[in-house]
Design a protein around this motif. Structure first.
Motif, PDB file in Angstrom:
ATOM      1  N   ASP A 136       0.809  -1.216   0.000  1.00 52.37           N
ATOM      2  CA  ASP A 136       0.000   0.000   0.000  1.00 52.37           C
ATOM      3  C   ASP A 136       0.843   1.266   0.000  1.00 52.37           C
ATOM      4  OD1 ASP A 136      -2.363  -1.425  -0.011  1.00 52.37           O
ATOM      5  OD2 ASP A 136      -2.493  -1.494   2.175  1.00 52.37           O
ATOM      6  N   THR A 137       2.079   1.148   0.432  1.00 57.11           N
ATOM      7  CA  THR A 137       2.944   2.315   0.550  1.00 57.11           C
ATOM      8  C   THR A 137       3.929   2.412  -0.609  1.00 57.11           C
ATOM      9  OG1 THR A 137       4.632   3.364   1.928  1.00 57.11           O
ATOM     10  CG2 THR A 137       4.531   0.951   1.978  1.00 57.11           C
ATOM     11  N   LEU A 138       4.281   3.641  -0.959  1.00 58.32           N
ATOM     12  CA  LEU A 138       5.325   3.832  -1.970  1.00 58.32           C
ATOM     13  C   LEU A 138       6.717   3.717  -1.364  1.00 58.32           C
ATOM     14  CD1 LEU A 138       4.194   6.672  -4.427  1.00 58.32           C
ATOM     15  CD2 LEU A 138       5.176   4.467  -5.036  1.00 58.32           C
ATOM     16  N   GLU A 139       6.806   3.948  -0.066  1.00 59.20           N
ATOM     17  CA  GLU A 139       8.110   3.869   0.594  1.00 59.20           C
ATOM     18  C   GLU A 139       8.566   2.412   0.660  1.00 59.20           C
ATOM     19  OE1 GLU A 139      10.274   5.314   4.770  1.00 59.20           O
ATOM     20  OE2 GLU A 139       8.166   5.752   4.380  1.00 59.20           O
ATOM     21  N   ASN A 140       9.714   2.149   0.073  1.00 64.90           N
ATOM     22  CA  ASN A 140      10.276   0.786   0.023  1.00 64.90           C
ATOM     23  C   ASN A 140       9.341  -0.211  -0.659  1.00 64.90           C
ATOM     24  OD1 ASN A 140      12.719   1.386   1.401  1.00 64.90           O
ATOM     25  ND2 ASN A 140      11.644   1.291   3.361  1.00 64.90           N
ATOM     26  N   ARG A 141       8.507   0.267  -1.587  1.00 60.50           N
ATOM     27  CA  ARG A 141       7.528  -0.613  -2.216  1.00 60.50           C
ATOM     28  C   ARG A 141       8.195  -1.785  -2.944  1.00 60.50           C
ATOM     29  NH1 ARG A 141       3.435   1.811  -6.592  1.00 60.50           N
ATOM     30  NH2 ARG A 141       5.423   2.241  -7.632  1.00 60.50           N
ATOM     31  N   GLY A 142       9.230  -1.499  -3.721  1.00 61.71           N
ATOM     32  CA  GLY A 142       9.898  -2.556  -4.468  1.00 61.71           C
ATOM     33  C   GLY A 142      10.487  -3.616  -3.552  1.00 61.71           C
ATOM     34  N   LYS A 143      11.132  -3.181  -2.500  1.00 61.97           N
ATOM     35  CA  LYS A 143      11.735  -4.114  -1.539  1.00 61.97           C
ATOM     36  C   LYS A 143      10.662  -4.978  -0.878  1.00 61.97           C
ATOM     37  CE  LYS A 143      14.767  -4.120   2.556  1.00 61.97           C
ATOM     38  NZ  LYS A 143      13.853  -4.780   3.506  1.00 61.97           N
ATOM     39  N   LEU A 144       9.593  -4.351  -0.421  1.00 58.22           N
ATOM     40  CA  LEU A 144       8.525  -5.080   0.262  1.00 58.22           C
ATOM     41  C   LEU A 144       7.807  -6.045  -0.678  1.00 58.22           C
ATOM     42  CD1 LEU A 144       7.032  -2.112   2.331  1.00 58.22           C
ATOM     43  CD2 LEU A 144       8.402  -4.024   3.220  1.00 58.22           C
ATOM     44  N   TRP A 145       7.592  -5.622  -1.905  1.00 59.07           N
ATOM     45  CA  TRP A 145       6.899  -6.468  -2.872  1.00 59.07           C
ATOM     46  C   TRP A 145       7.734  -7.711  -3.185  1.00 59.07           C
ATOM     47  CZ3 TRP A 145       4.173  -3.959  -7.726  1.00 59.07           C
ATOM     48  CH2 TRP A 145       3.110  -4.778  -8.118  1.00 59.07           C
ATOM     49  N   ASN A 146       9.019  -7.521  -3.377  1.00 57.63           N
ATOM     50  CA  ASN A 146       9.905  -8.657  -3.626  1.00 57.63           C
ATOM     51  C   ASN A 146       9.907  -9.624  -2.449  1.00 57.63           C
ATOM     52  OD1 ASN A 146      11.850  -8.687  -6.200  1.00 57.63           O
ATOM     53  ND2 ASN A 146      11.362  -6.550  -5.732  1.00 57.63           N
ATOM     54  N   GLU A 147       9.938  -9.090  -1.242  1.00 51.50           N
ATOM     55  CA  GLU A 147       9.913  -9.951  -0.056  1.00 51.50           C
ATOM     56  C   GLU A 147       8.615 -10.747   0.017  1.00 51.50           C
ATOM     57  OE1 GLU A 147      10.552  -7.247   3.134  1.00 51.50           O
ATOM     58  OE2 GLU A 147      12.731  -7.121   2.847  1.00 51.50           O
ATOM     59  N   SER A 148       7.505 -10.108  -0.334  1.00 47.39           N
ATOM     60  CA  SER A 148       6.208 -10.791  -0.287  1.00 47.39           C
ATOM     61  C   SER A 148       6.152 -11.939  -1.295  1.00 47.39           C
ATOM     62  CB  SER A 148       5.082  -9.794  -0.571  1.00 47.39           C
ATOM     63  OG  SER A 148       4.997  -8.831   0.460  1.00 47.39           O
ATOM     64  N   ILE A 149       6.746 -11.733  -2.460  1.00 50.81           N
ATOM     65  CA  ILE A 149       6.770 -12.804  -3.468  1.00 50.81           C
ATOM     66  C   ILE A 149       7.560 -13.990  -2.953  1.00 50.81           C
ATOM     67  CG2 ILE A 149       7.595 -13.443  -5.772  1.00 50.81           C
ATOM     68  CD1 ILE A 149       7.065 -10.500  -6.592  1.00 50.81           C
TER      69      ILE A 149
END
Length: 389
Positions: A136-149
């Motif tokens: 939901d956040t733009l802050e660290n979005r790429g990092k968080l999305w990769n971790e979720s995958i």
């Protein structure tokens, strides 16, 4: 690297920042396509067996060089990304322990091709989609999305379908880490690299994907209705979408075609689309790939960074938001406009100023290439400044 617009057939007076939709073409590529058209139209007597195979082999070698693929025969010539995904869907049942698998992992807001491709096979194999949500956040979005995958991949995962670069947000996914996790659980990793290959580095040897599928008309600077795909070892004895005579051994021996062959050409050659010996498109794509290799994709990325860095800083000061530099490329930018600025209205205002981008609903997409210059990005900034007054 300097601006290369003089090599492209772009109309004058247009600021084209939309290469992620349709790339303009090189003037030399257009000449090659014209030659191919005339060969079929007025010199069909010059078409021989080599005409069906040699240009395709050259394109396969160039694509293999671009992606660091050790064997060009693992490259298939396809019509579209949907064709490559159909090959994958047609072979998923061959995955070891598929009966124990329950899910195909996708990411939120994936391109429709990569969703529709597997609906039927999911029903056939009793699989379901598991969509990894965008943070939901733009802050660290790429990092968080990769971790979720990575966290979503389990022994119940049959396959992960993931792009290299998200077609809307520009988020870059850590394919090497995802591939490693897939191998741990016995899942396939299928990559749609349409929005990266040709503009940024992609190393098949380092990533070890099972398939990489790429349209030709975007960052490969090729024509429409042709694409390229890498298929790894899992697909070596697989089932093609169609049974083209060109894909069987000895098909270059025209005088012996009624000696029907059961054996396919090796590796991924069984997956070449019918009539892949396209006398117009193949020479155009070959020319474009040669030019991209001559420039070097790392050089192209650096160039895009150089022309976008300062204008992006200005856009952020105006209230725009985009992915952090560590998790995006410099050629495809998903930009959230300041609160109160309508995406569609802004896109239309840019168009009235002859500035071409894409409105992708939740963000605008700005996608420069070597035919752009820094002034093109500043022109976009100027229109936004006026919109905010």
């Amino acid at each position: 690297m300097t601006n290369q617009k003089h090599l492209f057939a772009l109309d004058e007076g247009i600021t084209y920042l939309n290469g992620a939709a349709y790339a303009p073409m090189l003037k030399t590529s257009i000449s090659k396509g014209t030659e191919g058209m005339l060969m079929k139209a007025s010199r069909p007597f010059t078409i021989d067996p080599k005409s069906h195979f040699d240009p395709a082999e050259r394109v396969q070698k160039l694509f293999a060089q671009l992606l660091n693929i050790d064997n060009p025969q693992r490259v298939a010539i396809i019509q579209a990304v949907s064709y490559g995904m159909a090959v994958v869907a047609n072979n998923l049942h061959r995955l070891p322990d598929i009966s124990a698998k329950k899910q195909i992992i996708l990411i939120q807001d994936e391109f429709p091709n990569n969703v529709y491709a597997f609906e039927r096979v999911c029903r056939q194999l009793s699989l379901s989609y598991h969509t990894v949500a965008k943070p939901d956040t733009l802050e660290n979005r790429g990092k968080l999305w990769n971790e979720s995958i990575l966290n979503a991949i389990t022994h119940e995962t049959a396959m992960v379908v993931v792009p290299h670069i998200h077609w809307i947000y520009g988020v870059k996914f850590n394919l090497a880490a995802i591939s490693e996790r897939c191998k741990e659980v016995g899942a396939l990793m299928i990559v749609d690299a349409t929005q990266s290959v040709g503009a940024m580095s992609f190393d098949v040897d380092a990533i070890q994907p099972d398939a990489v599928i790429c349209a030709g008309y975007k960052w490969l600077l090729g024509p429409y209705s042709i694409g390229l795909a890498y298929f790894g070892e899992f697909f070596d004895e697989g089932i093609p979408v169609e049974e083209s005579w060109l894909n069987r051994i000895n098909s270059e021996k025209f005088a012996q075609l009624i000696h029907y062959q059961k054996v396919y050409r090796p590796f991924a050659q069984r997956y070449n689309a019918g009539e892949y010996s396209q006398f117009i498109q193949l020479p155009m794509l070959e020319d474009a790939l040669s030019q991209i290799l001559d420039w070097g994709v790392d050089t192209m990325q650096q160039y895009c960074q150089s022309i976008t860095q300062k204008p992006l800083e200005a856009l952020q000061k105006l209230g725009c938001r985009l992915e952090s530099e560590a998790y995006r490329g410099h050629h495809l930018l998903g930009i959230s406009l300041p609160q109160g600025v309508d995406n569609q209205a802004f896109t239309e205002e840019l168009l009235s100023n002859k500035i071409i981008i894409s409105n992708r609903g939740v963000a605008i997409r700005v996608s420069p290439n070597v035919y752009n210059k820094e002034d093109d990005m500043w022109a976009l900034v100027e229109v936004l400044e006026k919109s905010l007054k």
